[in-house]
Design an enzyme around this catalytic site. Structure first.
Site, short mmCIF file in Angstrom:
data_model
loop_
_atom_site.label_atom_id
_atom_site.label_comp_id
_atom_site.label_asym_id
_atom_site.label_seq_id
_atom_site.Cartn_x
_atom_site.Cartn_y
_atom_site.Cartn_z
N SER A 167 39.87 13.36 67.37
CA SER A 167 40.23 13.74 68.75
C SER A 167 41.09 12.65 69.34
O SER A 167 40.96 11.47 68.96
CB SER A 167 38.96 13.90 69.60
OG SER A 167 39.30 14.05 70.96
N TYR B 186 30.81 10.81 72.32
CA TYR B 186 31.86 11.61 71.65
C TYR B 186 33.04 10.73 71.20
O TYR B 186 33.44 10.76 70.03
CB TYR B 186 32.34 12.72 72.60
CG TYR B 186 33.35 13.66 71.98
CD1 TYR B 186 32.94 14.65 71.10
CD2 TYR B 186 34.70 13.56 72.29
CE1 TYR B 186 33.87 15.52 70.53
CE2 TYR B 186 35.63 14.42 71.73
CZ TYR B 186 35.21 15.40 70.86
OH TYR B 186 36.13 16.26 70.30
#
Ligand SMILES: NC(=O)c1ccc[n+]([C@@H]2O[C@H](COP(=O)([O-])OP(=O)(O)OC[C@H]3O[C@@H](n4cnc5c(N)ncnc54)[C@H](OP(=O)(O)O)[C@@H]3O)[C@@H](O)[C@H]2O)c1
Length: 271
Positions: free
Chosen positions: A151, A165
């Site tokens: 990401s 995350y």
């Protein structure tokens, strides 16, 4: 120069974890559309999703139910692919959990464990378990590929209180580079793998962000954080995976490819 079949993935054997979800569906669909056999794996019953993805054919989609936080399920997934196909050309570690937003000081450590287990431990464990099948697929003429879906949040400081995350994705990027450096060496101690290891860093896409994308206004607001001015389409990631999996991408390893509409270079990079 040989430009023939540069992007060919026909008849390759692919595994896409989380392949029925937003981005994973785009990856699986792209490979099926170009003639590959694609195993999709996640916790749900994927029968219907696989049947629908197979309609993108000439390739086919095969469902496997697996909870990737379970080592037994990871072993069973690899066994299924081995028994049915005997090799694995491309492993796409795509499944992940998002959310889990808490202020520092109040972050529940069981949520940290749950997220990092799926986002970081599972890609390591699955890559390790699948290595013999990847080696079976790789030859001097044709590489096998591991593609880790990371990401942009593994590359920037983003998201107030989104502690686990970003860390898990930064870890996945580091793991990718380490695997590329230590295992991908064709002239290495173990006699040559010809496996590439790369990461893709998506910007905003359908899937985890679905709740923000329900209205035209929401889609415009999310798209505005990119330079391209739009939310990504699942096939944007599918196309990047085809590149890395085919001869076109055989000289690329240890790389992190942002597929983010320019988010990381835009003015909103840390928003
Ligand atoms: N969408 C975005 O904007 C965006 C941006 C950057 C990066 N990404 C990355 O892109 C990838 C795909 O994300 P997405 O947006 O498509 O998310 P998504 O729609 O939530 O899909 C995630 C997938 O992971 C699977 N999964 C979750 N836990 C699992 C477990 N324990 N075992 C097996 N499968 C599990 C889910 O399937 P089941 O529920 O059936 O298990 C689901 O198919 C992720 O790695 C994500 O971090 C997404």
């Amino acid at each position: 120069m040989d430009f023939e079949n540069l992007f060919q993935v026909e008849n390759k054997v692919i595994c896409v974890t989380g392949g029925a979800g937003g981005i994973g569906r785009g990856i699986a669909g792209a490979f099926v559309a170009y003639g590959a056999t694609v195993y999709i794996a996640s916790r749900s019953d994927l029968t219907d999703a696989a049947a629908e993805l197979s309609t993108c054919g000439p390739g086919e989609c095969v469902p496997v139910s697996a909870d990737l936080s379970s080592d037994a399920d990871i072993a069973a997934l690899v066994d299924t692919i081995g028994e049915r196909s005997g090799r694995l050309d491309v492993l796409v570690n795509n499944a992940a959990l998002g959310g889990f937003i808490h202020r520092f000081g109040e972050f529940p450590m069981d949520e940290w464990d749950t997220m990092t287990n799926v986002n970081l431990r599972a890609p390591f464990a699955l890559t390790q378990a699948a290595l013999p099948l990847l080696r079976e697929a790789a030859s001097d003429e044709s590489h096998a590929a591991v593609i880790n879906i990371a990401s942009v949040d593994g590359m920037r400081i983003a998201g107030d209180n989104d502690w686990a995350y970003g860390m898990s994705k930064a870890g996945l990027i580091h793991l990718t580079r380490q695997l590329a450096g230590l295992l991908g060496n064709k002239h290495g101690r173990d006699g040559g793998y010809n496996i590439t290891f790369n990461a893709i860093a998506p910007g905003p896409f359908p899937g985890m962000l679905d709740r923000y994308l329900e209205t035209e206004e929401g889609r415009a607001a999310v798209g505005a954080v990119t330079v391209s001015g739009r939310v990504g389409k699942p096939e944007d990631i599918g196309a990047a995976c085809i590149y890395l999996a085919s001869r076109a991408g055989s000289y690329v390893t240890g790389a992190v490819l942002p597929v983010d509409g320019g988010l990381l270079v835009g003015k909103m990079a840390n928003s």
